[in-house]
Design a protein around this motif. Sequence first.
Motif, PDB file in Angstrom:
ATOM      1  N   SER A  62      -9.285  -8.750   8.633  1.00  0.00           N
ATOM      2  CA  SER A  62      -8.824  -7.921   9.729  1.00  0.00           C
ATOM      3  C   SER A  62      -7.543  -7.226   9.328  1.00  0.00           C
ATOM      4  N   ASP A  63      -7.171  -6.194  10.068  1.00  0.00           N
ATOM      5  CA  ASP A  63      -5.939  -5.478   9.761  1.00  0.00           C
ATOM      6  C   ASP A  63      -4.721  -6.383   9.855  1.00  0.00           C
ATOM      7  N   GLU A  64      -4.809  -7.414  10.712  1.00  0.00           N
ATOM      8  CA  GLU A  64      -3.674  -8.313  10.854  1.00  0.00           C
ATOM      9  C   GLU A  64      -3.432  -9.107   9.570  1.00  0.00           C
ATOM     10  N   ASP A  65      -4.506  -9.350   8.794  1.00  0.00           N
ATOM     11  CA  ASP A  65      -4.379 -10.120   7.548  1.00  0.00           C
ATOM     12  C   ASP A  65      -4.057  -9.255   6.344  1.00  0.00           C
ATOM     13  N   ALA A  66      -4.444  -7.983   6.378  1.00  0.00           N
ATOM     14  CA  ALA A  66      -4.353  -7.136   5.193  1.00  0.00           C
ATOM     15  C   ALA A  66      -2.937  -6.622   4.954  1.00  0.00           C
ATOM     16  N   LEU A  67      -2.633  -6.382   3.674  1.00  0.00           N
ATOM     17  CA  LEU A  67      -1.359  -5.793   3.260  1.00  0.00           C
ATOM     18  C   LEU A  67      -1.648  -4.543   2.444  1.00  0.00           C
ATOM     19  N   VAL A  68      -0.690  -3.645   2.388  1.00  0.00           N
ATOM     20  CA  VAL A  68      -0.826  -2.433   1.593  1.00  0.00           C
ATOM     21  C   VAL A  68       0.417  -2.268   0.725  1.00  0.00           C
ATOM     22  N   VAL A  69       0.197  -2.071  -0.562  1.00  0.00           N
ATOM     23  CA  VAL A  69       1.292  -1.811  -1.502  1.00  0.00           C
ATOM     24  C   VAL A  69       1.266  -0.327  -1.854  1.00  0.00           C
ATOM     25  N   SER A  70       2.399   0.329  -1.729  1.00  0.00           N
ATOM     26  CA  SER A  70       2.483   1.767  -1.990  1.00  0.00           C
ATOM     27  C   SER A  70       3.716   2.086  -2.824  1.00  0.00           C
ATOM     28  N   GLN A  71       3.875   3.356  -3.138  1.00  0.00           N
ATOM     29  CA  GLN A  71       4.994   3.852  -3.952  1.00  0.00           C
ATOM     30  C   GLN A  71       4.967   3.240  -5.345  1.00  0.00           C
ATOM     31  N   VAL A  72       3.762   3.174  -5.938  1.00  0.00           N
ATOM     32  CA  VAL A  72       3.649   2.630  -7.294  1.00  0.00           C
ATOM     33  C   VAL A  72       3.021   3.675  -8.207  1.00  0.00           C
TER      34      VAL A  72
ATOM     35  N   THR B  76      -0.111   1.438   7.982  1.00  0.00           N
ATOM     36  CA  THR B  76      -0.327   2.479   6.977  1.00  0.00           C
ATOM     37  C   THR B  76      -1.683   3.156   7.055  1.00  0.00           C
ATOM     38  N   ASP B  77      -2.619   2.602   7.820  1.00  0.00           N
ATOM     39  CA  ASP B  77      -3.950   3.211   7.909  1.00  0.00           C
ATOM     40  C   ASP B  77      -3.901   4.434   8.823  1.00  0.00           C
ATOM     41  N   LYS B  78      -3.411   5.521   8.297  1.00  0.00           N
ATOM     42  CA  LYS B  78      -3.242   6.737   9.099  1.00  0.00           C
ATOM     43  C   LYS B  78      -4.286   7.803   8.765  1.00  0.00           C
ATOM     44  N   ILE B  79      -5.033   7.593   7.686  1.00  0.00           N
ATOM     45  CA  ILE B  79      -6.060   8.555   7.284  1.00  0.00           C
ATOM     46  C   ILE B  79      -7.417   7.875   7.388  1.00  0.00           C
TER      47      ILE B  79
ATOM     48  N   ASN C 239     -16.252   6.846   3.548  1.00  0.00           N
ATOM     49  CA  ASN C 239     -15.869   6.601   4.933  1.00  0.00           C
ATOM     50  C   ASN C 239     -14.862   5.463   5.037  1.00  0.00           C
ATOM     51  N   GLY C 240     -14.064   5.499   6.115  1.00  0.00           N
ATOM     52  CA  GLY C 240     -13.150   4.402   6.389  1.00  0.00           C
ATOM     53  C   GLY C 240     -11.692   4.784   6.244  1.00  0.00           C
ATOM     54  N   PRO C 241     -10.796   3.826   6.537  1.00  0.00           N
ATOM     55  CA  PRO C 241      -9.360   4.094   6.453  1.00  0.00           C
ATOM     56  C   PRO C 241      -8.869   4.135   5.010  1.00  0.00           C
ATOM     57  N   TYR C 242      -7.879   4.970   4.757  1.00  0.00           N
ATOM     58  CA  TYR C 242      -7.277   5.115   3.431  1.00  0.00           C
ATOM     59  C   TYR C 242      -5.810   4.713   3.483  1.00  0.00           C
ATOM     60  N   THR C 243      -5.354   4.108   2.411  1.00  0.00           N
ATOM     61  CA  THR C 243      -3.944   3.757   2.285  1.00  0.00           C
ATOM     62  C   THR C 243      -3.393   4.349   0.995  1.00  0.00           C
ATOM     63  N   GLU C 244      -2.102   4.571   0.986  1.00  0.00           N
ATOM     64  CA  GLU C 244      -1.474   5.152  -0.193  1.00  0.00           C
ATOM     65  C   GLU C 244      -1.589   4.186  -1.365  1.00  0.00           C
ATOM     66  N   ALA C 245      -2.021   4.701  -2.511  1.00  0.00           N
ATOM     67  CA  ALA C 245      -2.284   3.839  -3.674  1.00  0.00           C
ATOM     68  C   ALA C 245      -1.835   4.478  -4.967  1.00  0.00           C
ATOM     69  N   GLY C 246      -0.695   5.151  -4.962  1.00  0.00           N
ATOM     70  CA  GLY C 246      -0.190   5.737  -6.192  1.00  0.00           C
ATOM     71  C   GLY C 246       0.128   7.207  -6.056  1.00  0.00           C
ATOM     72  N   VAL C 247       0.199   7.868  -7.188  1.00  0.00           N
ATOM     73  CA  VAL C 247       0.590   9.275  -7.249  1.00  0.00           C
ATOM     74  C   VAL C 247      -0.354  10.008  -8.184  1.00  0.00           C
ATOM     75  N   CYS C 248      -0.702  11.225  -7.838  1.00  0.00           N
ATOM     76  CA  CYS C 248      -1.487  12.084  -8.713  1.00  0.00           C
ATOM     77  C   CYS C 248      -0.909  13.491  -8.625  1.00  0.00           C
ATOM     78  N   ASN C 249      -0.511  14.049  -9.735  1.00  0.00           N
ATOM     79  CA  ASN C 249       0.087  15.384  -9.769  1.00  0.00           C
ATOM     80  C   ASN C 249       1.267  15.503  -8.802  1.00  0.00           C
TER      81      ASN C 249
ATOM     82  N   LYS D  24      -1.483   9.650  -3.638  1.00  0.00           N
ATOM     83  CA  LYS D  24      -2.907   9.406  -3.838  1.00  0.00           C
ATOM     84  C   LYS D  24      -3.319   8.295  -2.870  1.00  0.00           C
ATOM     85  N   TYR D  25      -4.500   8.429  -2.246  1.00  0.00           N
ATOM     86  CA  TYR D  25      -4.937   7.467  -1.246  1.00  0.00           C
ATOM     87  C   TYR D  25      -6.257   6.848  -1.679  1.00  0.00           C
TER      88      TYR D  25
END
Length: 395
Positions: free
Chosen positions: A206-216, A304-307, A320-330, A334-335
Amino acid sequence: RLSSVSASRSDNEKQSLQSHVPSLPFRLRASREAMSLEIGEPVCVLSRSTGKWLRDGVIVEVLEEPATVDGQAMPAGAIKVLYANNESAKWVPPEAFGEELAAADFLPGDKVSVFVRSMGLWVSDGLVEKVLMEAAEVDGQNMPSGAIMVTYQSGESGKWIPPQQFGVEVKAQRTLPEDLATRVYTAPGVDAPKTMEATSSLPTVSDEDALVVSQVDGAAKVAGGRYAKVGTHNEKPKYKNSNGSIIFFDDWWKLNLKDDVKQWCYEVRGATNETAPPMGVWHCTRFFRNGSHPPLTISGATETDKIVVSGATGKSAVVNGPYTEAGVCNEMPKYKNSKGAIMFYDSYWKINVTDDTWTWHYSVKEATGPTPPSGNWAPQRTVGAETPAIVKVNL
């Protein structure tokens, strides 16, 4: 008095030690941390038909994706092990690793392969001479319980190896049958693992259990994305992303780029009492890129699930589904979603079904701004008829 068992012991004494092995502290009950889980890896296997641990197991197959094998539905990561003098075999799903597998152990007289650091290569004529039953100082070195003394190079060289270096400096030897590819194994029925529904390698959370790592980015980009709770470590939750990176607690909260709790790349040293990983900025350790790598950010998935992408069908439904930030491209964010589909910027915003920025399935050619546009995205004409006319992106 040095408490060890020597290779010169009688066969009866060795058998007595072998029956005692499962209770020794250096028995690495297993998990992904204790084994490389590669084909050819030696392991100990629990035979449920006899209730005994067998030391002659070896991994002969690893599933990269869910499949039905030998009449059983198995998830990605399941392994097939050969054991009992190469006469039995069974499939073990990841959830049963801790109960049915253990990292290979060593007894006096075992033939082993030894890594010779001065030569930078493995030699196959190693022999276990002694096993420490308790911590002791040997040859001027402090060695923990379970350390082994090995000789190699025709008995001319020798060294002590602690348990944490098993697999790095010493490996058990296993002989596979020449007809392995054509053999049909029928293990005792009680040894057959429970039939499991094929699932992804990460559980649904569930979203309550999940974590998102970004800015990598750069060397740490595999740490990005959504993390699911996959178990516990030191009585606190352990998390893992689809790339195999983990978040775990060991004195304080740590993050490693691979499933190995003996090392870590990011940390929050002050986080010693928290029951869950602290949100916010995590800094790299001084051992990772000399401490110069930029910090990353950990957030709860609900923050973070805004997309959200919807409307795709067929093989393209993975977008399909929610996207989270997962790095950088150009130089743009990147999501990524939980199925591995990505949203990225390359001249304009695009979506692909896999983590590959050379191709794409959907795009908005007019979208050249810093964020993905909300609304309908057009399909790429070359990806096939299964791609629907449009997908909808909600920000």
